[in-house]
Write a protein that holds these residues in place. Sequence first.
Motif, PDB file in Angstrom:
ATOM      1  N   GLU A 172      53.315 -53.954 -10.824  1.00  5.06           N
ATOM      2  CA  GLU A 172      53.211 -55.126 -11.704  1.00  5.06           C
ATOM      3  C   GLU A 172      54.246 -55.114 -12.827  1.00  5.06           C
ATOM      4  O   GLU A 172      54.281 -56.030 -13.645  1.00  5.06           O
ATOM      5  N   HIS A 173      55.072 -54.075 -12.876  1.00  4.54           N
ATOM      6  CA  HIS A 173      56.081 -53.910 -13.930  1.00  4.54           C
ATOM      7  C   HIS A 173      55.440 -53.988 -15.313  1.00  4.54           C
ATOM      8  O   HIS A 173      55.969 -54.620 -16.228  1.00  4.54           O
ATOM      9  N   ASP A 174      54.286 -53.327 -15.453  1.00  6.00           N
ATOM     10  CA  ASP A 174      53.539 -53.317 -16.706  1.00  6.00           C
ATOM     11  C   ASP A 174      53.821 -52.004 -17.438  1.00  6.00           C
ATOM     12  O   ASP A 174      53.260 -50.962 -17.124  1.00  6.00           O
ATOM     13  N   THR A 175      54.714 -52.082 -18.416  1.00  8.03           N
ATOM     14  CA  THR A 175      55.157 -50.894 -19.128  1.00  8.03           C
ATOM     15  C   THR A 175      54.024 -50.245 -19.925  1.00  8.03           C
ATOM     16  O   THR A 175      53.902 -49.016 -19.952  1.00  8.03           O
ATOM     17  N   LEU A 176      53.186 -51.045 -20.550  1.00 11.57           N
ATOM     18  CA  LEU A 176      52.112 -50.504 -21.366  1.00 11.57           C
ATOM     19  C   LEU A 176      51.100 -49.728 -20.523  1.00 11.57           C
ATOM     20  O   LEU A 176      50.661 -48.636 -20.910  1.00 11.57           O
ATOM     21  N   ARG A 177      50.744 -50.260 -19.368  1.00  6.91           N
ATOM     22  CA  ARG A 177      49.833 -49.545 -18.465  1.00  6.91           C
ATOM     23  C   ARG A 177      50.494 -48.283 -17.905  1.00  6.91           C
ATOM     24  O   ARG A 177      49.829 -47.276 -17.687  1.00  6.91           O
ATOM     25  N   LEU A 178      51.777 -48.337 -17.672  1.00 10.68           N
ATOM     26  CA  LEU A 178      52.501 -47.171 -17.178  1.00 10.68           C
ATOM     27  C   LEU A 178      52.507 -46.059 -18.232  1.00 10.68           C
ATOM     28  O   LEU A 178      52.307 -44.887 -17.900  1.00 10.68           O
ATOM     29  N   ILE A 179      52.695 -46.432 -19.486  1.00 10.33           N
ATOM     30  CA  ILE A 179      52.647 -45.448 -20.568  1.00 10.33           C
ATOM     31  C   ILE A 179      51.243 -44.855 -20.672  1.00 10.33           C
ATOM     32  O   ILE A 179      51.079 -43.635 -20.819  1.00 10.33           O
ATOM     33  N   ASP A 180      50.230 -45.702 -20.571  1.00  8.66           N
ATOM     34  CA  ASP A 180      48.845 -45.235 -20.626  1.00  8.66           C
ATOM     35  C   ASP A 180      48.551 -44.256 -19.492  1.00  8.66           C
ATOM     36  O   ASP A 180      47.931 -43.206 -19.705  1.00  8.66           O
ATOM     37  N   ALA A 181      48.995 -44.577 -18.306  1.00  7.34           N
ATOM     38  CA  ALA A 181      48.770 -43.700 -17.154  1.00  7.34           C
ATOM     39  C   ALA A 181      49.530 -42.386 -17.308  1.00  7.34           C
ATOM     40  O   ALA A 181      49.021 -41.323 -16.938  1.00  7.34           O
ATOM     41  N   THR A 182      50.715 -42.441 -17.874  1.00  2.61           N
ATOM     42  CA  THR A 182      51.502 -41.231 -18.089  1.00  2.61           C
ATOM     43  C   THR A 182      50.825 -40.310 -19.098  1.00  2.61           C
ATOM     44  O   THR A 182      50.752 -39.089 -18.893  1.00  2.61           O
ATOM     45  N   VAL A 183      50.305 -40.887 -20.165  1.00  5.50           N
ATOM     46  CA  VAL A 183      49.586 -40.094 -21.161  1.00  5.50           C
ATOM     47  C   VAL A 183      48.337 -39.473 -20.533  1.00  5.50           C
ATOM     48  O   VAL A 183      48.014 -38.304 -20.787  1.00  5.50           O
ATOM     49  N   SER A 184      47.651 -40.230 -19.696  1.00  8.38           N
ATOM     50  CA  SER A 184      46.472 -39.702 -19.003  1.00  8.38           C
ATOM     51  C   SER A 184      46.853 -38.555 -18.073  1.00  8.38           C
ATOM     52  O   SER A 184      46.129 -37.556 -17.980  1.00  8.38           O
ATOM     53  N   ALA A 185      47.980 -38.690 -17.398  1.00 12.75           N
ATOM     54  CA  ALA A 185      48.446 -37.630 -16.502  1.00 12.75           C
ATOM     55  C   ALA A 185      48.772 -36.361 -17.278  1.00 12.75           C
ATOM     56  O   ALA A 185      48.441 -35.254 -16.850  1.00 12.75           O
ATOM     57  N   VAL A 186      49.383 -36.514 -18.429  1.00 15.55           N
ATOM     58  CA  VAL A 186      49.701 -35.355 -19.274  1.00 15.55           C
ATOM     59  C   VAL A 186      48.404 -34.694 -19.752  1.00 15.55           C
ATOM     60  O   VAL A 186      48.307 -33.463 -19.796  1.00 15.55           O
ATOM     61  N   ALA A 187      47.398 -35.503 -20.081  1.00 13.86           N
ATOM     62  CA  ALA A 187      46.110 -34.951 -20.510  1.00 13.86           C
ATOM     63  C   ALA A 187      45.448 -34.163 -19.378  1.00 13.86           C
ATOM     64  O   ALA A 187      44.845 -33.102 -19.616  1.00 13.86           O
ATOM     65  N   ILE A 188      45.568 -34.645 -18.157  1.00 21.20           N
ATOM     66  CA  ILE A 188      44.998 -33.936 -17.009  1.00 21.20           C
ATOM     67  C   ILE A 188      45.707 -32.606 -16.797  1.00 21.20           C
ATOM     68  O   ILE A 188      45.081 -31.569 -16.585  1.00 21.20           O
ATOM     69  N   VAL A 189      47.027 -32.610 -16.878  1.00 22.87           N
ATOM     70  CA  VAL A 189      47.796 -31.370 -16.703  1.00 22.87           C
ATOM     71  C   VAL A 189      47.440 -30.368 -17.796  1.00 22.87           C
ATOM     72  O   VAL A 189      47.239 -29.174 -17.527  1.00 22.87           O
TER      73      VAL A 189
END
Length: 80
Positions: A42-59
């Motif tokens: 969807e080319h949604d930068t804000l959701r991509l940033i949110d998902a990236t932060v979530s991925a970092v939290a999981i790691v």
Amino acid sequence: MSNALSKAKGFKKSKSGTYLSMATTAFGAVGVAKQIKKARAEHDTLRLIDATVSAVAIVTGLAILYRELKRLGDDDVLLG
């Protein structure tokens, strides 16, 4: 009965409990992967940033759980 209760309370600090925590944390990565894929489509930068932060939290969570697993060593609560 109180012995069983004390073992149940110590489950989170046991190797088995730590493995279970690692598995549930890793399972959260599936949802994050789907979120990243959808955000990219969807080319949604804000959701991509949110998902990236979530991925970092999981790691980070997995790294903390791994460190706790190494610290447990032989003094497992459920074995004794």
